[in-house]
Design an enzyme around this catalytic site. Structure first.
Site, PDB file in Angstrom:
ATOM      1  N   ASN A  12      -4.056  -5.735   2.434  1.00  0.00           N
ATOM      2  CA  ASN A  12      -3.746  -5.539   3.852  1.00  0.00           C
ATOM      3  C   ASN A  12      -4.982  -4.921   4.509  1.00  0.00           C
ATOM      4  O   ASN A  12      -5.230  -3.731   4.366  1.00  0.00           O
ATOM      5  CB  ASN A  12      -2.525  -4.610   3.987  1.00  0.00           C
ATOM      6  CG  ASN A  12      -2.194  -4.306   5.434  1.00  0.00           C
ATOM      7  OD1 ASN A  12      -2.726  -4.936   6.348  1.00  0.00           O
ATOM      8  ND2 ASN A  12      -1.311  -3.337   5.656  1.00  0.00           N
ATOM      9  N   LYS A  38      -5.517  -4.521   7.587  1.00  0.00           N
ATOM     10  CA  LYS A  38      -5.170  -3.807   8.819  1.00  0.00           C
ATOM     11  C   LYS A  38      -6.146  -4.165   9.959  1.00  0.00           C
ATOM     12  O   LYS A  38      -6.653  -5.284   9.996  1.00  0.00           O
ATOM     13  CB  LYS A  38      -5.128  -2.294   8.566  1.00  0.00           C
ATOM     14  CG  LYS A  38      -4.280  -1.929   7.339  1.00  0.00           C
ATOM     15  CD  LYS A  38      -3.978  -0.474   7.275  1.00  0.00           C
ATOM     16  CE  LYS A  38      -3.312  -0.156   5.956  1.00  0.00           C
ATOM     17  NZ  LYS A  38      -2.754   1.182   5.915  1.00  0.00           N
ATOM     18  N   HIS A  91       6.008  -3.081   8.217  1.00  0.00           N
ATOM     19  CA  HIS A  91       5.079  -2.048   7.735  1.00  0.00           C
ATOM     20  C   HIS A  91       5.354  -0.748   8.491  1.00  0.00           C
ATOM     21  O   HIS A  91       5.633  -0.776   9.696  1.00  0.00           O
ATOM     22  CB  HIS A  91       3.638  -2.512   7.955  1.00  0.00           C
ATOM     23  CG  HIS A  91       2.650  -1.662   7.216  1.00  0.00           C
ATOM     24  ND1 HIS A  91       2.280  -0.413   7.661  1.00  0.00           N
ATOM     25  CD2 HIS A  91       1.991  -1.868   6.044  1.00  0.00           C
ATOM     26  CE1 HIS A  91       1.408   0.108   6.795  1.00  0.00           C
ATOM     27  NE2 HIS A  91       1.218  -0.757   5.805  1.00  0.00           N
ATOM     28  N   GLU A 104       3.498   1.378   9.659  1.00  0.00           N
ATOM     29  CA  GLU A 104       2.636   1.576  10.837  1.00  0.00           C
ATOM     30  C   GLU A 104       3.167   0.782  12.030  1.00  0.00           C
ATOM     31  O   GLU A 104       3.027   1.199  13.179  1.00  0.00           O
ATOM     32  CB  GLU A 104       1.181   1.199  10.493  1.00  0.00           C
ATOM     33  CG  GLU A 104       0.562   2.244   9.559  1.00  0.00           C
ATOM     34  CD  GLU A 104      -0.658   1.783   8.789  1.00  0.00           C
ATOM     35  OE1 GLU A 104      -1.156   0.679   9.020  1.00  0.00           O
ATOM     36  OE2 GLU A 104      -1.105   2.561   7.920  1.00  0.00           O
ATOM     37  N   GLU A 124       6.815   1.269  -0.077  1.00  0.00           N
ATOM     38  CA  GLU A 124       5.667   2.008   0.428  1.00  0.00           C
ATOM     39  C   GLU A 124       6.121   3.354   1.001  1.00  0.00           C
ATOM     40  O   GLU A 124       6.469   3.439   2.195  1.00  0.00           O
ATOM     41  CB  GLU A 124       4.984   1.208   1.542  1.00  0.00           C
ATOM     42  CG  GLU A 124       4.429  -0.113   1.078  1.00  0.00           C
ATOM     43  CD  GLU A 124       3.139  -0.454   1.822  1.00  0.00           C
ATOM     44  OE1 GLU A 124       2.134  -0.669   1.167  1.00  0.00           O
ATOM     45  OE2 GLU A 124       3.158  -0.458   3.062  1.00  0.00           O
ATOM     46  N   GLY A 178      -2.430   5.565   2.902  1.00  0.00           N
ATOM     47  CA  GLY A 178      -3.716   5.986   3.463  1.00  0.00           C
ATOM     48  C   GLY A 178      -4.001   7.469   3.302  1.00  0.00           C
ATOM     49  O   GLY A 178      -4.905   8.003   3.945  1.00  0.00           O
ATOM     50  N   SER A 180      -1.800   4.175  -1.407  1.00  0.00           N
ATOM     51  CA  SER A 180      -2.951   4.727  -2.125  1.00  0.00           C
ATOM     52  C   SER A 180      -3.119   4.133  -3.531  1.00  0.00           C
ATOM     53  O   SER A 180      -3.435   4.848  -4.483  1.00  0.00           O
ATOM     54  CB  SER A 180      -2.869   6.257  -2.157  1.00  0.00           C
ATOM     55  OG  SER A 180      -2.900   6.759  -0.827  1.00  0.00           O
TER      56      SER A 180
HETATM   57  C1  PEP Z   1      -0.707  -0.202   3.277  1.00  0.00           C
HETATM   58  O1  PEP Z   1      -1.213  -0.141   4.373  1.00  0.00           O
HETATM   59  O2  PEP Z   1       0.195  -1.003   3.073  1.00  0.00           O
HETATM   60  C2  PEP Z   1      -1.220   0.692   2.243  1.00  0.00           C
HETATM   61  C3  PEP Z   1      -0.557   0.777   1.135  1.00  0.00           C
HETATM   62  O3  PEP Z   1      -2.364   1.395   2.534  1.00  0.00           O
HETATM   63  P1  PEP Z   1      -3.228   2.291   1.493  1.00  0.00           P
HETATM   64  O4  PEP Z   1      -3.408   1.467   0.239  1.00  0.00           O
HETATM   65  O5  PEP Z   1      -4.505   2.541   2.201  1.00  0.00           O
HETATM   66  O6  PEP Z   1      -2.437   3.531   1.216  1.00  0.00           O
END
Ligand code: PEP
Length: 264
Positions: A9, A11, A95, A97, A180, A186, A226
């Site tokens: 992803n 983003k 997601h 976000e 998630e 992040g 992460s």
């Molecule tokens: C994500 O945005 O789906 C995600 C898991 O981000 P990160 O790996 O940066 O935590």
């Protein structure tokens, strides 16, 4: 048997030239690909350029979001039909976000109006994607305060149930769920492996109860939050974790290649 799935992803990152460079590097690294489905989700604007590069490679194209209406006066939106036309085989939905969560539970009305994602819009988006044979990757996850107040499982079950309302069990074959935890996205704080496995198992059991056991066994359930080269192997070795949804670490082709190889 479930084929592992690892999703990048990107983003709102990478210029068109950077996206092309990244996916070219990745394609070179994965040309004798491991038995893993690899999906790259660039911004809408970079779908076309990335599509040209992945055309004869094992890498598949994905989008980061979709709007559920087919066409019309919806300024700024992109439909599932348009994504199909652009070559997307997968699409992320719900997601955190986009749900405007960012680890918070108390959103201001402005924030809610801005992001506007709810379990109902997620459900509509999934239906629109399936109509166009695009595999949805449904994101679910609890915030830190939901975890601290013991509501993790209830939140996850509710998000899965609402998102999959109206879905035929056979449609789970072309469906993935990403667990998630919002507090792990992040932040560099990955979820404890045993806990990630426990929640992914809860998601599989929820799908079995809502739909049927066979279809739930075929559904790929990913962990996201992460994921890095250093923790991917242990996470992906868990019986209910079939791969990962990777944000930050997917921007580095060398690290992302190691994450993909950890899923074999
Ligand atoms: C994500 O945005 O789906 C995600 C898991 O981000 P990160 O790996 O940066 O935590």
């Amino acid at each position: 048997m479930r084929i592992p799935l690892v999703v990048a992803n990107w983003k709102m990152n990478l210029s068109s030239a950077q996206a092309a460079g990244n996916v070219q590097s990745l394609a070179g690294r994965l040309h004798e690909g491991p038995e893993v489905d690899v999906v790259v989700c660039p911004s809408y604007l970079n779908l076309g350029r990335v599509r040209e590069i992945v055309r004869d490679t094992p890498i598949k194209l994905g989008a980061q979001d979709v709007f559920w209406k087919e066409s019309g006066a919806y300024t700024g939106q992109v439909s599932a039909g348009m994504l199909y036309d652009a070559g997307a085989a997968y699409c992320i939905v719900g997601h955190s976000e986009k749900r405007g969560r960012f680890g918070k539970t108390d959103l201001s009305p402005e924030e809610i109006a801005y992001f506007g994602e709810s379990d109902r819009t997620v459900q509509l988006k999934i239906q629109a994607l399936q109509f166009h044979s695009i595999t949805p990757i449904l994101c679910v996850g609890e915030t830190e305060s939901e975890r601290e107040t013991g509501r993790t499982d209830a939140v996850i079950r509710e998000q899965v149930a609402r998102a999959t309302e109206g879905l035929d069990p056979s449609e789970l074959y072309f469906f993935a769920v990403a667990y998630e935890p919002v507090w792990a996205i992040g932040t560099g704080k990955s979820c404890d492996v045993a806990e990630a496995e426990r929640v992914c198992g809860t998601i599989r059991r929820t799908l079995a109860e809502l739909k049927d056991e066979n279809s739930a066994e075929q559904t790929r359930i990913l962990y996201g939050g992460s994921v890095k080269a250093s923790n991917a192997r242990e996470l992906f070795a868990q019986p209910n974790i079939d791969g990962g949804l990777v944000g930050g670490a997917s921007l580095d082709p060398e690290e992302f290649e190691q994450i993909v190889r950890a899923a074999v």
